[in-house]
Design an enzyme around this catalytic site. Structure first.
Site, PDB file in Angstrom:
ATOM      1  N   HIS A  82       0.809  -1.221   0.000  1.00  0.00           N
ATOM      2  CA  HIS A  82       0.000   0.000   0.000  1.00  0.00           C
ATOM      3  C   HIS A  82       0.844   1.274   0.000  1.00  0.00           C
ATOM      4  O   HIS A  82       0.359   2.336   0.370  1.00  0.00           O
ATOM      5  CB  HIS A  82      -0.960  -0.011   1.199  1.00  0.00           C
ATOM      6  CG  HIS A  82      -1.956  -1.124   1.121  1.00  0.00           C
ATOM      7  ND1 HIS A  82      -2.589  -1.661   2.220  1.00  0.00           N
ATOM      8  CD2 HIS A  82      -2.428  -1.805   0.056  1.00  0.00           C
ATOM      9  CE1 HIS A  82      -3.407  -2.637   1.823  1.00  0.00           C
ATOM     10  NE2 HIS A  82      -3.322  -2.742   0.524  1.00  0.00           N
TER      11      HIS A  82
ATOM     12  N   CYS B  68       5.454  11.668 -14.248  1.00  0.00           N
ATOM     13  CA  CYS B  68       6.381  10.651 -14.785  1.00  0.00           C
ATOM     14  C   CYS B  68       6.566   9.479 -13.814  1.00  0.00           C
ATOM     15  O   CYS B  68       7.304   8.545 -14.112  1.00  0.00           O
ATOM     16  CB  CYS B  68       7.729  11.280 -15.130  1.00  0.00           C
ATOM     17  SG  CYS B  68       8.738  11.710 -13.684  1.00  0.00           S
TER      18      CYS B  68
ATOM     19  N   THR C 276      -3.297  -8.406  10.910  1.00  0.00           N
ATOM     20  CA  THR C 276      -4.215  -7.806   9.934  1.00  0.00           C
ATOM     21  C   THR C 276      -5.628  -8.336  10.153  1.00  0.00           C
ATOM     22  O   THR C 276      -5.820  -9.522  10.409  1.00  0.00           O
ATOM     23  CB  THR C 276      -3.759  -8.041   8.477  1.00  0.00           C
ATOM     24  OG1 THR C 276      -4.790  -7.572   7.582  1.00  0.00           O
ATOM     25  CG2 THR C 276      -3.477  -9.490   8.173  1.00  0.00           C
ATOM     26  N   SER C 277      -6.601  -7.436  10.029  1.00  0.00           N
ATOM     27  CA  SER C 277      -7.995  -7.819  10.261  1.00  0.00           C
ATOM     28  C   SER C 277      -8.616  -8.513   9.058  1.00  0.00           C
ATOM     29  O   SER C 277      -9.723  -9.018   9.134  1.00  0.00           O
ATOM     30  CB  SER C 277      -8.819  -6.569  10.580  1.00  0.00           C
ATOM     31  OG  SER C 277      -8.821  -5.713   9.446  1.00  0.00           O
TER      32      SER C 277
HETATM   33  P1  NAD Z   1      -6.443  -3.280  10.910  1.00  0.00           P
HETATM   34  O1  NAD Z   1      -6.297  -2.085  11.778  1.00  0.00           O
HETATM   35  O2  NAD Z   1      -7.676  -3.465  10.113  1.00  0.00           O
HETATM   36  O3  NAD Z   1      -6.299  -4.584  11.818  1.00  0.00           O
HETATM   37  C1  NAD Z   1      -5.263  -4.701  12.762  1.00  0.00           C
HETATM   38  C2  NAD Z   1      -5.204  -6.143  13.226  1.00  0.00           C
HETATM   39  O4  NAD Z   1      -4.062  -6.280  14.041  1.00  0.00           O
HETATM   40  C3  NAD Z   1      -6.412  -6.587  14.053  1.00  0.00           C
HETATM   41  O5  NAD Z   1      -6.839  -7.854  13.563  1.00  0.00           O
HETATM   42  C4  NAD Z   1      -5.852  -6.734  15.477  1.00  0.00           C
HETATM   43  O6  NAD Z   1      -6.384  -7.856  16.189  1.00  0.00           O
HETATM   44  C5  NAD Z   1      -4.393  -6.979  15.205  1.00  0.00           C
HETATM   45  N1  NAD Z   1      -3.504  -6.453  16.260  1.00  0.00           N
HETATM   46  C6  NAD Z   1      -3.573  -5.279  16.936  1.00  0.00           C
HETATM   47  N2  NAD Z   1      -2.533  -5.165  17.786  1.00  0.00           N
HETATM   48  C7  NAD Z   1      -1.788  -6.282  17.626  1.00  0.00           C
HETATM   49  C8  NAD Z   1      -0.590  -6.760  18.220  1.00  0.00           C
HETATM   50  N3  NAD Z   1       0.064  -6.061  19.151  1.00  0.00           N
HETATM   51  N4  NAD Z   1      -0.100  -7.966  17.822  1.00  0.00           N
HETATM   52  C9  NAD Z   1      -0.744  -8.710  16.868  1.00  0.00           C
HETATM   53  N5  NAD Z   1      -1.893  -8.297  16.281  1.00  0.00           N
HETATM   54  C10 NAD Z   1      -2.398  -7.111  16.653  1.00  0.00           C
HETATM   55  O7  NAD Z   1      -5.123  -3.323  10.004  1.00  0.00           O
HETATM   56  P2  NAD Z   1      -4.869  -3.873   8.530  1.00  0.00           P
HETATM   57  O8  NAD Z   1      -5.551  -5.171   8.355  1.00  0.00           O
HETATM   58  O9  NAD Z   1      -3.404  -3.766   8.314  1.00  0.00           O
HETATM   59  O10 NAD Z   1      -5.606  -2.845   7.568  1.00  0.00           O
HETATM   60  C11 NAD Z   1      -5.485  -1.464   7.748  1.00  0.00           C
HETATM   61  C12 NAD Z   1      -5.056  -0.671   6.528  1.00  0.00           C
HETATM   62  O11 NAD Z   1      -4.529   0.569   6.995  1.00  0.00           O
HETATM   63  C13 NAD Z   1      -3.945  -1.297   5.739  1.00  0.00           C
HETATM   64  O12 NAD Z   1      -4.261  -1.135   4.414  1.00  0.00           O
HETATM   65  C14 NAD Z   1      -2.678  -0.501   6.062  1.00  0.00           C
HETATM   66  O13 NAD Z   1      -2.007  -0.117   4.884  1.00  0.00           O
HETATM   67  C15 NAD Z   1      -3.159   0.743   6.712  1.00  0.00           C
HETATM   68  N6  NAD Z   1      -2.429   1.094   7.980  1.00  0.00           N
HETATM   69  C16 NAD Z   1      -1.065   1.002   8.057  1.00  0.00           C
HETATM   70  C17 NAD Z   1      -0.395   1.299   9.252  1.00  0.00           C
HETATM   71  C18 NAD Z   1       1.113   1.198   9.307  1.00  0.00           C
HETATM   72  O14 NAD Z   1       1.765   1.398   8.299  1.00  0.00           O
HETATM   73  N7  NAD Z   1       1.725   0.892  10.458  1.00  0.00           N
HETATM   74  C19 NAD Z   1      -1.112   1.690  10.387  1.00  0.00           C
HETATM   75  C20 NAD Z   1      -2.504   1.787  10.273  1.00  0.00           C
HETATM   76  C21 NAD Z   1      -3.144   1.468   9.075  1.00  0.00           C
HETATM   77 ZN    ZN Z   2       8.146  13.746 -12.937  1.00  0.00          ZN
END
Ligand code: NAD
Ligand code: ZN
Length: 237
Positions: free
Chosen positions: A106, A117, A174-175
């Site tokens: 992402h 470009c 990830t959820s």
């Molecule tokens: P989400 O927030 O939907 O889900 C987070 C998941 O992580 C949940 O299932 C939860 O149970 C689990 N979780 C929370 N704390 C935890 C821990 N300490 N150890 C293990 N599991 C834990 O996140 P997602 O599924 O990644 O989707 C969110 C979207 O937002 C993605 O597309 C991502 O790109 C973006 N995002 C990125 C960041 C980052 O770069 N750090 C932060 C927030 C959101």
């Molecule tokens: Zn350019």
């Protein structure tokens, strides 16, 4: 091609102090998602979008990789050809841990991209407009190198490619709302189905059927990662 794919989401970075998407508190709550990271928002809401990602980029500066990132780095060093690190996260904690070739599905916060470009520039932890006002190659306007909701994610194709040869899938933090990880375990997904899979989240998610996974660990990633590493060692030895 890798035999083990480690696919992570916001949860793996939570213990480093980067809030997950659905967590309460943190940067996400101060903004309306549809205003700052939805396809088209560079046209309709340019300043706010840049400001939001500037804040998130600056916020990364003092964040440190946690035990989970560091153990994955050790695994990659041990099995350089057999482990593929794929993440939905836009932070740089795997890189800070020393991981190589991390696939950021992402986008990547330290980077900005030319809208004309498509050149990519790594500006570290600076604000976009302070680092560069326009593309140095074509003078085009710049944007965060982030996949906004509703935009194509070109790296998905690379992920599917990696998964073709994957025999063990590890899903951490990830959820399953954005990427349907269950799908990869379906016998129809690829010719030779994945043999061993681990799911590690804090708690069950309505978007994941945990009965599909060989092993389910509902605990913090930093507490689960040593058992995960042991399983990977056994799988690859
Ligand atoms: P989400 O927030 O939907 O889900 C987070 C998941 O992580 C949940 O299932 C939860 O149970 C689990 N979780 C929370 N704390 C935890 C821990 N300490 N150890 C293990 N599991 C834990 O996140 P997602 O599924 O990644 O989707 C969110 C979207 O937002 C993605 O597309 C991502 O790109 C973006 N995002 C990125 C960041 C980052 O770069 N750090 C932060 C927030 C959101
Ligand atoms: Zn350019």
């Amino acid at each position: 091609m890798s035999k083990v794919v480690i696919l992570s989401g916001a949860g793996i970075s939570a213990e480093s102090g980067i809030s997950t998407f659905r967590d309460s508190g943190g940067l996400w709550e101060e903004y309306k998602i549809e205003e700052i990271c939805t396809a088209g928002c560079m046209q309709t809401n340019r300043d706010k979008t840049i400001e939001f990602y500037d804040k998130r980029r600056l916020d990364l500066k003092d964040k440190k990789p946690n035990h989970a990132h560091l153990v994955i780095k050790e695994l990659q060093a041990r099995y350089p050809n057999d482990i593929s690190i794929i993440t939905q996260n836009v932070d740089d904690l795997f890189e800070k841990a020393g991981c190589q070739d991390v696939m950021h599905l992402h986008g990547f916060l330290p980077e900005i991209r030319c809208q004309e470009c498509h050149s990519i520039y790594n500006i570290g932890y600076q604000k976009q407009n302070e680092a560069m006002s326009q593309c140095s190659k074509c003078q085009g306007s710049l944007r965060p190198n982030i996949v906004f909701f509703g935009e194509m994610a070109p790296k998905y194709r690379d992920m599917y490619q990696e998964l073709q040869d994957c025999m063990m899938l590890v899903v951490i933090g990830t959820s399953g709302n954005v990427i349907d990880t269950d799908m990869f375990l379906s016998p129809y997904f690829k010719k030779e189905p994945i043999r061993y899979s681990i799911l590690n989240n804090l708690e069950p998610s309505s978007a994941i059927d945990d009965s599909l996974y060989t092993k389910v660990l509902y605990k913090k990633a930093t507490e689960a990662i040593d058992e995960i590493a042991k399983d990977i060692d056994e799988f690859l030895d």
